[in-house]
Design a protein around this motif. Structure first.
Motif, PDB file in Angstrom:
ATOM      1  N   LYS C  58     -41.952 -66.603  21.447  1.00 23.13           N
ATOM      2  CA  LYS C  58     -42.475 -65.338  21.894  1.00 23.13           C
ATOM      3  C   LYS C  58     -43.533 -65.471  23.186  1.00 23.13           C
ATOM      4  CE  LYS C  58     -40.617 -63.180  18.435  1.00 23.13           C
ATOM      5  NZ  LYS C  58     -39.620 -62.408  18.503  1.00 23.13           N
ATOM      6  N   SER C  59     -43.656 -64.644  23.831  1.00 23.93           N
ATOM      7  CA  SER C  59     -44.470 -64.657  24.961  1.00 23.93           C
ATOM      8  C   SER C  59     -45.902 -64.975  24.885  1.00 23.93           C
ATOM      9  CB  SER C  59     -44.200 -63.183  25.848  1.00 23.93           C
ATOM     10  OG  SER C  59     -44.458 -62.266  25.148  1.00 23.93           O
ATOM     11  N   ASP C  60     -46.418 -64.695  23.826  1.00 22.98           N
ATOM     12  CA  ASP C  60     -48.104 -65.009  23.636  1.00 22.98           C
ATOM     13  C   ASP C  60     -48.278 -66.121  23.375  1.00 22.98           C
ATOM     14  OD1 ASP C  60     -46.972 -64.600  21.373  1.00 22.98           O
ATOM     15  OD2 ASP C  60     -48.453 -63.574  20.298  1.00 22.98           O
ATOM     16  N   ASP C  61     -47.170 -67.114  23.183  1.00 25.53           N
ATOM     17  CA  ASP C  61     -47.225 -68.322  22.580  1.00 25.53           C
ATOM     18  C   ASP C  61     -46.998 -69.492  23.779  1.00 25.53           C
ATOM     19  OD1 ASP C  61     -47.586 -70.499  20.924  1.00 25.53           O
ATOM     20  OD2 ASP C  61     -45.600 -69.905  19.526  1.00 25.53           O
ATOM     21  N   SER C  62     -47.240 -70.550  23.534  1.00 25.40           N
ATOM     22  CA  SER C  62     -46.954 -71.833  24.372  1.00 25.40           C
ATOM     23  C   SER C  62     -46.794 -72.958  23.925  1.00 25.40           C
ATOM     24  CB  SER C  62     -48.263 -71.837  25.720  1.00 25.40           C
ATOM     25  OG  SER C  62     -49.229 -72.748  25.003  1.00 25.40           O
ATOM     26  N   LYS C 121     -51.947 -71.435  15.330  1.00 25.73           N
ATOM     27  CA  LYS C 121     -52.873 -70.851  15.898  1.00 25.73           C
ATOM     28  C   LYS C 121     -52.115 -69.309  16.240  1.00 25.73           C
ATOM     29  CE  LYS C 121     -56.038 -70.744  20.067  1.00 25.73           C
ATOM     30  NZ  LYS C 121     -57.393 -70.720  19.520  1.00 25.73           N
ATOM     31  N   ILE C 122     -50.785 -69.535  16.401  1.00 23.51           N
ATOM     32  CA  ILE C 122     -49.986 -68.054  16.772  1.00 23.51           C
ATOM     33  C   ILE C 122     -49.061 -68.140  15.964  1.00 23.51           C
ATOM     34  CG2 ILE C 122     -48.512 -67.290  18.705  1.00 23.51           C
ATOM     35  CD1 ILE C 122     -51.205 -67.520  19.968  1.00 23.51           C
ATOM     36  N   LYS C 123     -48.387 -66.794  15.683  1.00 15.21           N
ATOM     37  CA  LYS C 123     -47.209 -66.774  14.861  1.00 15.21           C
ATOM     38  C   LYS C 123     -46.034 -67.426  15.616  1.00 15.21           C
ATOM     39  CE  LYS C 123     -47.471 -62.001  14.174  1.00 15.21           C
ATOM     40  NZ  LYS C 123     -46.887 -60.691  13.555  1.00 15.21           N
ATOM     41  N   ARG C 124     -45.428 -68.546  15.004  1.00 11.99           N
ATOM     42  CA  ARG C 124     -44.426 -68.816  15.468  1.00 11.99           C
ATOM     43  C   ARG C 124     -43.485 -69.468  14.505  1.00 11.99           C
ATOM     44  NH1 ARG C 124     -48.120 -73.301  16.799  1.00 11.99           N
ATOM     45  NH2 ARG C 124     -48.510 -72.374  18.775  1.00 11.99           N
TER      46      ARG C 124
END
Lengths: 117, 247, 586, 128
Positions: C58-62, C121-124
């Motif tokens: 997803k774009s909010d992740d890295s 930290k992020i939904k992944r």
């Protein structure tokens, strides 16, 4: 060849099964009432010749009658074939030839008579 | 922890010793929370280490412990001992399969059939990975989802009378998986699978007893898949008849 | 003895083995692959994984965020070059699975959905409802049927690796239905044989998880790595230990003690988050080691609920609603009802921590290579040092894909560049030894020990000594017990003498494998005088980066306890820091 | 050698209630076939004219033996219809949006159409 038969016969069986489920009960009921004759208490006479002839004289009636009779025969032939196989009758080829043969002859006869009406 | 008393009659067969299978009886005092598999494990650990059977996950997902329990195909790890409390329970290997040893059956036939239905995505053109995922709506997913839930436990084959009578029949699980891929929006392999499915031992040996679906411990409905496949196979046959067979 | 000549032999046909086999077959269809497994592929324990697989999409992740979560989650015992490679490859592998037909759950617009998971930290976490492992396994298995160069040997029990001229050249395995031994001669061998959770009495692992491949490599001289790091999953179903996925908490489920109090806030994971609004890396979305440790403390304080199956706390999902549970957690609901008689829609489910995953395993590097040329290992049986001292949920499914492919590439290269003749006579001699070993085990009579008896003592001893919290005293006792059990193992007698599907024999071999590995767990834990991730010492409560920012290696010493050695951790960009799961609150 | 358990090819359907029901369903085809032949006979009779229709068809139906057969046939035909509608949702599931239409709704719709159709036919046949 076997491949041809299976899809073809199954589709006739399935169509016949559905059609007979919708149509046969009411027809059988009418036949049953007619067969009991017309008692004197005033139930109207049904399945009179003129009525039947009128029904089968037009093309819609012919087509409906042809479809019903023919598909029902194919349905029965196919299902009986499967059922007899299940009962242990292993002469599947013979059963198929006889059953489908009857259905085929019936189909032709129905068409022949319907055209005559 | 009240106890449940079970009398297990287990079918035993060792091809090196026995001409044919025979029953052996074991009395097992079970804890209430046990599944039938726990009772069998108890026999194996404490009473008779020679008993052979397959099991692994104990959570009804690996599909190893399918067996006939009281005449019905079940996952031993998914039926409670309470269902058979104070009864004689017959434990037999899955019906319709050759017995390899005790409760272990030969499954090669299924493995071969599964392969024949080509249970994988078939595409004319692969989209490169870099282009991302194939889009699939939740509705498109739902269309085939239930048929992905098959754990290959083979309870459906044990329940299927047609498979018993005609061992060449492809059978419920393999065909349900063919249907699963046919109805996946990412797949284009219907015409290719049709070659196998339209054979007499493909979909046509199914006479729709519905017993596969009744037996399925994962609530998959192979009987439904089979009927839908018959329709699809018929349509495809007519299409090919008029020269429009390629999906 | 039958001889099978192949190019690549793969032991284990779960997620890792299948991914490896497919990768070889796809790029090198001329190479023969022998896929050897003691169970049919679909029975492999990958099928029991529930929650999902992590990969940045997803774009909010890295990639950096995934890297940081994994390294911190592993308490800096991760090799950071491995983690970097892993996070980079993860999305590609998950997309590849999507292309192969994996029924990932979707968002309304048709793209793949992700869910929150502990320590992330992020939904992944990509998920297929709560049967992600099952779907991954079946997708891989079914896809593998496409490739004619993959020849499966289902229900072949691997006995020993075949080593000659300083490299691994095959494996000897028993056809389970006949009892016949087969000598697989291969240019490269990849072990994908899974973990060994059955060493413990209360485990989410299936009966097959007995560490056979790891033990095989260990006996052949390959060191195990970081075996003392054993993951307890915080939410195992009471009585059976069946896994209730972390997805339960990802979807908003909460943990309560006997007073209904959400106790995690007392253990550095607070402040309490509102019901139904889970906050990432906070409270119930802390990492598994911390949550399991919190349970232990609650138990000490008497805040747990005593039951006939041991102490428990509650996993409460009643506020999620029937529709949401049926859509996202259908298996959890089915399992709770079937095995605990509790419907999570209506009642909280009784749970307790349960042994779930071995962070440790066969010592491998970023290339999935072991120190022995020609021998590779992937998945739970291996330790590539991706997971460090504590694996983050949903990294392991991705791991077996990423490193399965990596192992395939490297095994192919090794096989291609190795034209040296196989040392046939030496290999046959070793295979004959394995034959003799088996024959001796089956025919031995007059033994007094039972397999089930020794197994019960082993599992009990490991749980008591090497459980969630450990001390010098308990560990020493366990080390002694296991050493003693290994001696007593020589006194077991098999009652089943049949050649056909002799499960008595297989259980004996599995027990031998587990006993060998149990010793590496206990000895490794005894030697590590610090607390880190899943290894918590009551006598050494702090992390000690000075002395123990190192991997433990254990070398097989025959009947003796293993020799313990250490190996440097690869640190590239993240210096050891504090693991913070307090949602930013101090 | 693996042991293959014998399977009876002639009595298997007595072993399980569901098998027996299935066999009964298969054998409804006998009566479907008979009734189809009766219809064909009727069509032939109509084609042969007024007199033949009454003499060689309708009057034959009134014999006691025929009446019994007709009663049985009618009952079996009704059973066939019910059994057929029961499984139709399995063969033709309908997905609306994401969810599948419940099987009961599909079967119910069949029943509604069936009853309406039958009433119309009965009306035009002059039964009421």
């Amino acid at each position: 060849m076997a491949k041809v038969n299976k899809a073809l016969f199954w589709s006739l069986f399935a169509a016949g099964g559905t059609l007979t489920a919708f149509v046969f009960p009411v027809l059988a009921l009418i036949t049953l009432i007619a067969a009991h004759g017309s008692p004197p208490d005033g139930i109207p006479e049904i399945m009179k010749f003129e009525q039947m002839q009128g029904l089968l004289a037009n093309w819609f009636g012919k087509l409906a009658a042809f479809g019903t009779v023919s598909l029902a025969l194919w349905h029965a032939a196919h299902r009986l074939r499967v059922g007899l196989h299940g009962l242990g009758l292993r002469a599947d080829g013979l059963v198929a030839v006889v059953g489908y043969g009857i259905a085929l002859v019936g189909t032709i006869l129905a068409a022949y008579w319907l055209v005559q009406i | 922890m009240s106890a449940v008393q079970l009398e297990l009659e287990i079918l035993r067969y060792d091809p090196e010793k026995d001409q044919e299978p025979h029953f052996q009886t074991y009395q097992v005092a079970c804890q209430e929370e046990w599944m039938v598999l726990d009772a069998i494990n108890h026999v194996k650990d404490e009473v008779d280490t020679t008993l052979s059977y397959r099991w692994s996950c104990h959570m009804a997902v690996c599909g190893s412990c399918g067996m006939m329990i009281d005449g019905q195909p079940k996952l031993a790890c998914k039926v409670s001992v309470k269902d058979y409390a104070n009864k004689k329970v017959r434990i037999e290997p899955l019906a319709n399969f050759p017995i390899e040893r005790d409760l272990v059956v030969v499954q090669d036939d299924f493995m071969e059939k599964l392969k024949r239905v080509k249970p994988y995505i078939i595409r004319k053109e692969e989209q490169p990975i870099e282009a991302g995922e194939y889009k699939q709506s939740p509705a498109e997913l739902k269309k085939f989802k239930q048929f992905t839930l098959c754990i290959n436990c083979l309870c459906c084959y044990a329940a299927c009378p047609e498979y018993a009578l005609t061992p060449e029949f492809m059978g419920p699980a393999a065909l349900a998986l063919a249907h699963r891929y046919n109805t996946d929006s990412r797949d284009q392999g219907l015409a290719e699978r049709h070659k196998e499915l339209s054979k007499p031992e493909g979909v046509w040996d199914c006479s729709f007893t519905d017993t596969c679906s009744i037996a399925c411990p994962k609530h998959v409905d192979p009987a439904s898949a089979l009927q839908q496949l018959k329709i699809a196979t018929t349509v495809q046959w007519y299409k090919e008849l008029i020269g429009m067979g390629d999906k | 003895m039958e001889l099978i000549k192949t190019d690549i032999a793969i032991v284990g046909a779960g997620g890792a083995g299948l991914r490896t086999a497919i990768a070889v077959a796809e790029s090198n269809p001329d190479l023969k692959v022998a896929l050897i497994s003691k169970v049919y592929p679909m029975r492999s324990h990958t099928c029991a994984a529930e929650g999902g697989a992590a990969g940045v999409i997803k774009s909010d992740d890295s990639l950096d965020l995934h890297f940081n979560d994994t390294v911190g989650g592993g308490d800096w015992l991760t090799d950071q070059d491995v983690v970097e490679y892993f996070v980079n490859e993860a999305p590609k592998e998950l997309l590849q699975l999507e292309h192969w037909g994996c029924p990932w759950s979707r968002e309304p617009n048709g793209s793949v959905g992700v869910r929150p998971f502990g320590g992330m930290k992020i939904k992944r976490t990509w998920f297929a409802a709560d049967k992600s492992g099952f779907h991954i396994l079946h997708t891989l298995f079914q896809t593998s049927l496409k490739y004619p160069s993959i020849e499966r040997f289902d229900e072949f029990f691997s006995i020993d690796l075949l080593m000659a001229d300083g490299r691994c050249q095959g494996v000897v395995a028993m056809e389970m239905k006949s009892g016949r031994l087969f000598r697989f001669q291969a240019k490269a061998v990849v072990l994908c044989s899974g973990g060994a959770g059955r060493m413990f009495p209360f485990s989410t692992n299936g009966a097959i998880k007995t560490g056979d491949g790891t033990a095989m490599a260990y006996r052949a001289g390959v060191p195990t790595k970081d075996m003392e790091f054993v993951q307890y999953h915080p939410t195992g179903l009471l009585a059976t230990g069946i896994l209730l996925t972390e997805g339960c908490r990802g979807e908003g489920g909460v943990l309560r003690n006997k007073d209904g109090y959400r106790y995690l806030q007392d253990y550095g994971m607070g402040p309490e988050t509102p019901l139904g609004e889970p906050v990432l890396k906070t409270m119930e979305l802390g990492p598994r080691d911390r949550l399991s440790q919190a349970f232990w403390h609650e138990q000490q304080k008497g805040n747990t609920i005593p039951t006939s199956w041991g102490d428990s706390t509650h996993l409460d999902m009643t506020h999620l609603g029937e529709k949401h549970i049926d859509e996202r957690l259908p298996l959890v609901r089915e399992l709770s009802i079937t095995y605990a008689g509790v419907d999570p829609v209506k009642e909280p489910v009784p749970i307790r921590p349960v042994v779930h995953y071995m962070m440790g395993g066969i010592h491998t590097n970023i290339d999935a290579e072991t120190p022995v040329p020609g021998l590779f290992a992937v998945g739970e049986c291996a330790c590539a040092s991706l997971n460090g001292a504590n694996r983050l949920g949903s990294n392991s499914l991705t791991e077996l894909l990423v490193f399965g492919k990596r192992a395939a590439t490297n095994a192919v290269e090794f096989a291609r560049n190795r034209n040296a003749e196989a040392n046939e006579s030496e290999l046959q001699e070793q295979a004959d030894k394995a034959q003799t070993k088996i024959r001796e085990l089956v025919q031995r009579s007059g033994g007094t020990e039972s397999i089930a008896g020794l197994r019960a003592e082993m599992t009990k001893s490991l749980e008591e000594g090497a459980g969630i919290y450990r001390t010098e005293e308990t560990l020493q006792k366990t080390c002694n017990t296991i050493a003693d059990l290994r001696k007593r193992y020589a006194g077991i007698e098999l009652h089943d003498k049949s050649n056909v599907f002799n499960t008595d024999l297989f259980q004996a071999l599995e027990l031998g494998n587990m006993l060998a590995l149990a010793q590496t767990v206990a000895e490794g834990a005894l030697a590590r005088k610090e607390s880190r991730g899943s290894h918590q010492r009551l006598d050494y409560e702090a992390r000690d980066d000075e002395q123990y920012l190192k991997h433990t290696l254990a070398y097989y010493q025959g009947d003796e306890a293993p020799r313990i050695d250490y190996h440097d951790v690869v640190i590239t960009k993240s210096k050891p820091g504090v693991r913070d799961y307090s949602g930013g609150a101090k | 050698m693996a042991y293959v358990r014998p399977v009876s090819k002639t009595t298997w359907y007595l072993k399980d209630r569901n098998y027996t029901i299935h066999m009964i369903n298969e054998l409804t085809s006998v009566f479907i076939g008979l009734y189809a032949l009766l219809l064909l006979w009727g069509i032939g009779a109509v084609a042969s004219g007024d007199k033949a229709y009454y003499q060689f068809f309708l009057e034959c139906l009134t014999s006691p033996g025929m009446l019994v057969l007709l009663w049985v046939t009618t009952i079996v035909i009704f059973y066939h219809a019910i059994a057929w509608f029961k499984v139709t949702p399995k063969a033709m599931p309908i997905q609306k949006g994401e969810a599948f239409v419940p099987g009961g709704v599909i079967a119910g719709a069949h029943y509604v159409i069936w009853v309406l159709f039958s009433l119309v036919v009965l009306y035009f046949a002059g039964v009421f």
